[in-house]
Design an enzyme around this catalytic site. Structure first.
Site, mmCIF file in Angstrom:
data_model
loop_
_atom_site.group_PDB
_atom_site.id
_atom_site.type_symbol
_atom_site.label_atom_id
_atom_site.label_comp_id
_atom_site.label_asym_id
_atom_site.label_seq_id
_atom_site.Cartn_x
_atom_site.Cartn_y
_atom_site.Cartn_z
ATOM 1 N N HIS A 64 1.595 3.163 -5.485
ATOM 2 C CA HIS A 64 1.705 1.975 -4.633
ATOM 3 C C HIS A 64 2.913 1.119 -5.003
ATOM 4 O O HIS A 64 2.878 -0.109 -4.899
ATOM 5 C CB HIS A 64 0.426 1.132 -4.696
ATOM 6 C CG HIS A 64 -0.796 1.854 -4.232
ATOM 7 N ND1 HIS A 64 -1.144 1.957 -2.904
ATOM 8 C CD2 HIS A 64 -1.757 2.519 -4.919
ATOM 9 C CE1 HIS A 64 -2.264 2.652 -2.793
ATOM 10 N NE2 HIS A 64 -2.651 3.012 -4.001
ATOM 11 N N ASN B 283 -7.420 1.485 1.123
ATOM 12 C CA ASN B 283 -6.365 2.275 1.755
ATOM 13 C C ASN B 283 -6.537 2.234 3.266
ATOM 14 O O ASN B 283 -7.464 1.611 3.783
ATOM 15 C CB ASN B 283 -6.424 3.734 1.273
ATOM 16 C CG ASN B 283 -5.974 3.899 -0.166
ATOM 17 O OD1 ASN B 283 -5.046 3.241 -0.613
ATOM 18 N ND2 ASN B 283 -6.638 4.785 -0.888
#
Length: 481
Positions: A55, A128
């Site tokens: 990320h 997500n």
């Protein structure tokens, strides 16, 4: 100051003249006593902090969450206490595998992390844009991420590593199917859903526990890119999603998501047809319908990227009374791993940074000292509990029913080819329209054909187990049928 004598050629071109006089400052050296120079260089050498392992590439924005429906029968969390209640939010939206400089439009899962600044403390919804994940046990997570990063020898991304792992971890097939579908390349952050993915707890005022799943459905509608357009845009503007979100909010066209929950009574977990805590599986909407909760709106851009987006620190461990955890093995691992990652990247006092600091006094702790402690460090107040001097109580987070756990404390069995691993991927494949199924197969074939044949042959039976047409399409594309 002496004047410089300039010599020229016949054509008027300046030439060097060793006789040209220099000023004293031009002739003299740089000294270490120029502490302004030293401070500038020393700070420059330290401007970068460790990059997130996953990320790393992200955009962020501030926003608000407004409750539209009453769910107080399920949870006592103050954020949901009344219809119309408004809570400030910060969101960070990321790709997963790439580095900070990677392209936004790659085929990848997208992070969807939200920090709700409630009066009871911060609630971090760290999810997500997919409702499931590749693995169900945290012990596999570092290995999975290694396959998505760069090879140790070549420092190149490797299709072989990815498919070799997936071909030996059949539970990944559900997420692989989503990843290689149209939704693997969103058109932009406003055009994708967000999910908590894990199962969590809701706890109500009567101290009853419910299992819950979190869903954020985009109000802009799902829009995706073709691989060809994604490649073209990546070459023209690697920061396309970051730019799009910033400019969309800057123009006043604020993206919105409707927040829903699925709620399961605690007692039904033991008899549900799938393990409700398995991160590779969904709960059927026909079994547990979506219940509307409120609206998330992202409506203010950061004023400084580093201070607000790069230093933002999310952890699923950050919950408030009325929201808690579940026996999900991946969630239990993330509860430790996320906070520990922030301690490494930002220092032990990362929670005091303005972007991470709770607005609630109820979030006071007895933690003191450590690097980069830049407030009053707790002043003259005590640093232990219990005490006789009015310090905060340390047990409020445990004011919930006991977490009922069944089964052996163990890792998931490392079986290969569990039948249940193929049921939901097959259901998903059959739900796709024919043209989307065709593109899914084409996307998989384009990637899988770049791997050794033995990996292809190991992977193809999984597609057959999910759906005969799924397997036949991939096998034919690879020349294995």
């Amino acid at each position: 100051m002496s004047k410089t004598k300039v010599l020229t050629t016949a054509a008027g071109i300046p030439v060097c003249d060793n006789q040209t006089s220099l000023t004293a400052g031009e002739r003299g050296p740089t000294l270490l006593q120029d502490h302004h120079l030293l401070e500038k260089l020393a700070h420059f050498n330290r401007e970068r902090i460790p990059e997130r392992v996953v990320h790393a590439k992200a955009a962020g924005a501030h926003g608000t969450f407004i409750v539209t429906k009453d769910i107080t029968r399920y949870t006592k969390a103050s954020i949901f206490s009344e219809v119309g209640k408004k809570t400030d939010v910060f969101g960070r939206f990321s790709t997963v595998a790439g580095e900070k400089g990677s392209a936004d439009t790659v085929r990848d899962v997208r992070g969807f992390a939200l920090k709700f600044y409630t009066e009871e403390g911060n609630w971090d919804m760290v999810g997500n844009n997919t409702p499931v994940f590749f693995v169900r046990d945290a012990i596999k997570f570092p290995d999975f991420v290694h396959t998505q990063k760069r090879e140790p020898q070549t420092n190149l991304r490797s299709k072989t590593m990815m498919w070799d792992f997936w071909s030996q971890v059949p539970e990944s097939l559900h997420q692989v199917t989503i990843l290689f579908s149209d939704r693997g390349i969103p058109m932009g952050i406003p055009f994708m859903h967000g999910f908590g993915s894990h199962t969590y707890s809701f706890i109500n005022a009567d101290n009853e526990r419910f299992w819950v799943k979190f869903h954020f459905k985009t109000q802009q509608g799902i829009r995706n890119m073709t691989p060809e357009n994604a490649d073209r845009i990546a070459g023209e503007d690697a920061d396309y999603h970051t730019r799009l979100l910033f400019e969309t909010i800057g123009s006043g066209d604020y993206p919105k998501w409707t927040f829903y929950v699925q709620v399961m009574p605690e007692s039904e977990a033991e008899t549900y047809r799938w393990n409700p805590f398995d991160l590779t599986r969904i709960w059927s909407h026909s079994d547990y319908p979506l219940i509307e909760v409120g609206v998330l709106e992202m409506n203010r851009n950061p004023s400084n990227y580093f201070a607000e987006v790069e230093q933002s620190a999310f952890s699923p461990a950050n919950v408030v009374p009325g929201i808690s955890f579940s026996p999900c093995k991946m969630l239990q691992g993330r509860i430790f791993a996320y906070a520990d990652a922030h301690r490494y990247r930002l220092g032990v006092n990362f929670g005091h940074l303005p972007i991470n600091r709770p607005l609630a006094t109820a979030a006071n702790t007895y933690q003191r000292d450590g690097s980069m402690r830049f407030d009053d460090n707790g002043g003259a107040s005590v640093n232990y509990e219990p005490n006789s001097f009015g310090g905060p109580k340390a047990d409020h987070a445990y004011n919930e029913p006991p977490l009922k756990i069944s089964g052996d404390a163990n890792r998931y069995e490392q079986k290969r080819g569990i039948d249940d691993d193929f049921v939901q991927p097959g259901n998903l494949f059959r739900l796709l329209p024919p043209d989307e199924r065709k593109r899914l197969i084409e996307n998989i074939v384009a990637s899988l054909r770049k791997t050794p044949k033995d990996i292809q042959e190991r992977m193809v039976p999984y597609f057959y187990k999910a759906d005969e047409a799924y397997g036949e399409g991939v096998a034919k594309g690879l020349g294995l049928s």
